[in-house]
Design a protein around this motif. Structure first.
Motif, mmCIF file in Angstrom:
data_model
loop_
_atom_site.group_PDB
_atom_site.id
_atom_site.type_symbol
_atom_site.label_atom_id
_atom_site.label_comp_id
_atom_site.label_asym_id
_atom_site.label_seq_id
_atom_site.Cartn_x
_atom_site.Cartn_y
_atom_site.Cartn_z
ATOM 1 N N TRP A 32 -29.152 -1.603 76.539
ATOM 2 C CA TRP A 32 -29.540 -2.883 77.118
ATOM 3 C C TRP A 32 -30.280 -3.663 76.047
ATOM 4 C CZ3 TRP A 32 -27.852 -5.684 80.805
ATOM 5 C CH2 TRP A 32 -28.604 -6.742 81.328
ATOM 6 N N LEU A 33 -29.757 -4.804 75.663
ATOM 7 C CA LEU A 33 -30.309 -5.608 74.573
ATOM 8 C C LEU A 33 -31.035 -6.809 75.161
ATOM 9 C CD1 LEU A 33 -27.065 -5.339 72.462
ATOM 10 C CD2 LEU A 33 -29.190 -4.107 72.068
ATOM 11 N N GLU A 34 -32.142 -6.532 75.791
ATOM 12 C CA GLU A 34 -32.880 -7.528 76.559
ATOM 13 C C GLU A 34 -33.323 -8.737 75.742
ATOM 14 O OE1 GLU A 34 -36.770 -7.683 79.471
ATOM 15 O OE2 GLU A 34 -35.806 -5.779 79.027
ATOM 16 N N ASN A 35 -33.615 -8.551 74.459
ATOM 17 C CA ASN A 35 -34.129 -9.642 73.636
ATOM 18 C C ASN A 35 -33.146 -10.176 72.603
ATOM 19 O OD1 ASN A 35 -36.870 -9.718 74.712
ATOM 20 N ND2 ASN A 35 -36.987 -7.648 73.896
ATOM 21 N N LEU A 36 -31.945 -9.618 72.555
ATOM 22 C CA LEU A 36 -30.975 -10.064 71.560
ATOM 23 C C LEU A 36 -30.538 -11.494 71.865
ATOM 24 C CD1 LEU A 36 -29.355 -8.975 69.071
ATOM 25 C CD2 LEU A 36 -27.440 -8.713 70.656
ATOM 26 N N ASN A 37 -30.712 -12.376 70.890
ATOM 27 C CA ASN A 37 -30.280 -13.765 71.115
ATOM 28 C C ASN A 37 -29.273 -14.236 70.078
ATOM 29 O OD1 ASN A 37 -31.841 -14.786 68.868
ATOM 30 N ND2 ASN A 37 -33.642 -14.595 70.162
ATOM 31 N N GLU A 38 -28.976 -13.393 69.067
ATOM 32 C CA GLU A 38 -28.014 -13.820 68.053
ATOM 33 C C GLU A 38 -27.188 -12.640 67.550
ATOM 34 O OE1 GLU A 38 -28.052 -15.923 63.649
ATOM 35 O OE2 GLU A 38 -29.795 -16.159 64.958
ATOM 36 N N LEU A 39 -25.879 -12.808 67.568
ATOM 37 C CA LEU A 39 -24.936 -11.829 67.031
ATOM 38 C C LEU A 39 -24.021 -12.548 66.060
ATOM 39 C CD1 LEU A 39 -23.373 -9.108 66.945
ATOM 40 C CD2 LEU A 39 -22.069 -9.938 68.921
ATOM 41 N N GLU A 40 -23.944 -12.018 64.831
ATOM 42 C CA GLU A 40 -23.048 -12.567 63.820
ATOM 43 C C GLU A 40 -22.206 -11.436 63.258
ATOM 44 O OE1 GLU A 40 -25.602 -16.255 61.925
ATOM 45 O OE2 GLU A 40 -25.543 -14.362 60.839
ATOM 46 N N ILE A 41 -20.896 -11.678 63.181
ATOM 47 C CA ILE A 41 -20.005 -10.713 62.554
ATOM 48 C C ILE A 41 -19.207 -11.449 61.491
ATOM 49 C CG2 ILE A 41 -18.126 -9.068 62.850
ATOM 50 C CD1 ILE A 41 -19.060 -8.627 65.698
ATOM 51 N N PHE A 42 -19.374 -10.995 60.260
ATOM 52 C CA PHE A 42 -18.679 -11.583 59.122
ATOM 53 C C PHE A 42 -17.452 -10.732 58.793
ATOM 54 C CE2 PHE A 42 -23.031 -12.937 58.941
ATOM 55 C CZ PHE A 42 -22.946 -14.271 58.596
ATOM 56 N N ASN A 43 -16.385 -11.386 58.372
ATOM 57 C CA ASN A 43 -15.098 -10.736 58.079
ATOM 58 C C ASN A 43 -14.529 -10.071 59.329
ATOM 59 O OD1 ASN A 43 -14.958 -11.481 55.351
ATOM 60 N ND2 ASN A 43 -16.276 -9.776 54.778
ATOM 61 N N PHE A 44 -14.689 -10.743 60.448
ATOM 62 C CA PHE A 44 -14.185 -10.255 61.731
ATOM 63 C C PHE A 44 -12.669 -10.180 61.647
ATOM 64 C CE2 PHE A 44 -12.866 -10.938 66.179
ATOM 65 C CZ PHE A 44 -13.572 -9.919 66.782
ATOM 66 N N GLY A 45 -12.111 -9.005 61.974
ATOM 67 C CA GLY A 45 -10.672 -8.812 61.867
ATOM 68 C C GLY A 45 -9.950 -8.795 63.195
ATOM 69 N N ASN A 46 -10.690 -8.922 64.301
ATOM 70 C CA ASN A 46 -10.106 -8.941 65.635
ATOM 71 C C ASN A 46 -9.404 -7.627 65.983
ATOM 72 O OD1 ASN A 46 -9.655 -10.083 68.129
ATOM 73 N ND2 ASN A 46 -7.854 -11.228 67.507
ATOM 74 N N SER A 47 -9.865 -6.508 65.424
ATOM 75 C CA SER A 47 -9.313 -5.211 65.810
ATOM 76 C C SER A 47 -9.859 -4.851 67.188
ATOM 77 C CB SER A 47 -9.695 -4.135 64.792
ATOM 78 O OG SER A 47 -11.071 -3.816 64.895
ATOM 79 N N LYS A 48 -9.224 -3.901 67.828
ATOM 80 C CA LYS A 48 -9.680 -3.472 69.147
ATOM 81 C C LYS A 48 -11.122 -2.968 69.088
ATOM 82 C CE LYS A 48 -8.535 -0.486 73.049
ATOM 83 N NZ LYS A 48 -9.397 -1.235 73.910
ATOM 84 N N GLN A 49 -11.463 -2.221 68.034
ATOM 85 C CA GLN A 49 -12.812 -1.673 67.917
ATOM 86 C C GLN A 49 -13.842 -2.788 67.753
ATOM 87 O OE1 GLN A 49 -10.154 -0.600 66.184
ATOM 88 N NE2 GLN A 49 -9.863 1.388 67.105
ATOM 89 N N GLU A 50 -13.541 -3.776 66.926
ATOM 90 C CA GLU A 50 -14.473 -4.886 66.722
ATOM 91 C C GLU A 50 -14.631 -5.701 68.009
ATOM 92 O OE1 GLU A 50 -13.923 -6.535 62.309
ATOM 93 O OE2 GLU A 50 -12.028 -6.182 63.363
ATOM 94 N N LEU A 51 -13.529 -5.989 68.659
ATOM 95 C CA LEU A 51 -13.568 -6.778 69.887
ATOM 96 C C LEU A 51 -14.307 -6.032 70.996
ATOM 97 C CD1 LEU A 51 -12.673 -9.516 70.839
ATOM 98 C CD2 LEU A 51 -10.486 -8.528 71.509
ATOM 99 N N ASP A 52 -14.093 -4.728 71.100
ATOM 100 C CA ASP A 52 -14.797 -3.946 72.121
ATOM 101 C C ASP A 52 -16.299 -3.898 71.862
ATOM 102 O OD1 ASP A 52 -12.492 -3.528 73.535
ATOM 103 O OD2 ASP A 52 -12.219 -1.456 72.887
ATOM 104 N N LEU A 53 -16.702 -3.854 70.596
ATOM 105 C CA LEU A 53 -18.133 -3.896 70.277
ATOM 106 C C LEU A 53 -18.728 -5.236 70.703
ATOM 107 C CD1 LEU A 53 -20.648 -2.607 69.018
ATOM 108 C CD2 LEU A 53 -19.908 -3.561 66.816
ATOM 109 N N VAL A 54 -18.024 -6.331 70.443
ATOM 110 C CA VAL A 54 -18.500 -7.658 70.857
ATOM 111 C C VAL A 54 -18.610 -7.723 72.377
ATOM 112 C CG1 VAL A 54 -17.946 -10.125 70.929
ATOM 113 C CG2 VAL A 54 -17.640 -8.843 68.798
#
Length: 179
Positions: free
Chosen positions: A107-129
């Motif tokens: 649970w990321l109660e205070n997370l307000n910013e997520l940045e992913i550089f060189n995003f490849g749109n793989s299933k693993q990357e998308l599932d993490l997002v």
């Protein structure tokens, strides 16, 4: 793991994926999964977590990232720098995706910013997002920087997937920046 016991007051942490290449206990950790990887310390002061040169070739990469996130209740920014495109032929047979159901205790109660550089749109990357979207009620900014120039259709398809994914935050801006 011993290193983290010395860092309970750290506020900003950057880790390179090269760390994963030297884990002599890699196979043992894989067999234990996320629950077997306990940092045994709380990183209560950690506000910004960066991972550089991430390359989803094994499950331990994700397990390690999720274990750091799990023990960082005050995390505000998470920045992930992918190494580049992961071709299907380079996937490790143990590379798995993550889902909200698999990790209900994150649970990321205070997370307000997520940045992913060189995003490849793989299933693993998308599932993490998607996992982060579903578990971050204060998320305001989601920035994905593709590893290559994407077409308008690819951008719209990605936006549609993200817009239809469960989100804990009603105020997230989803931004895809083209190179």
């Amino acid at each position: 793991m011993e290193l983290f016991k010395c860092l309970p007051m750290i506020e900003d942490l950057t880790i390179s994926n090269r760390l994963f290449q030297f884990w002599w206990f890699y196979e043992d950790l894989y067999s234990k999964g996320l629950n077997g990887l306990e940092l045994r310390t709380s990183l209560d002061h950690l506000q910004c977590f960066r991972v550089e040169d991430m390359y989803f070739t094994g499950r331990m990469d994700l397990v390690f990232i999720l274990s750091v996130i799990r023990c960082s209740p005050n995390l505000e920014k998470f920045k992930l720098h992918m190494f580049g495109e992961l071709k299907e032929s380079e996937w490790n047979s143990r590379t798995e995706s993550v889902t909200h159901e698999d990790y209900p205790d994150i649970w990321l109660e205070n997370l307000n910013e997520l940045e992913i550089f060189n995003f490849g749109n793989s299933k693993q990357e998308l599932d993490l997002v998607k996992l982060i979207l579903a578990n971050s009620p204060m998320l305001k900014k989601l920035s994905l920087f593709p590893y290559r120039k994407i077409t308008k259709d690819e951008e719209m398809s990605l936006l549609e997937i993200l817009l239809h994914s469960p989100r804990a935050s009603p105020m997230v801006e989803q931004l895809i920046v083209k190179k």
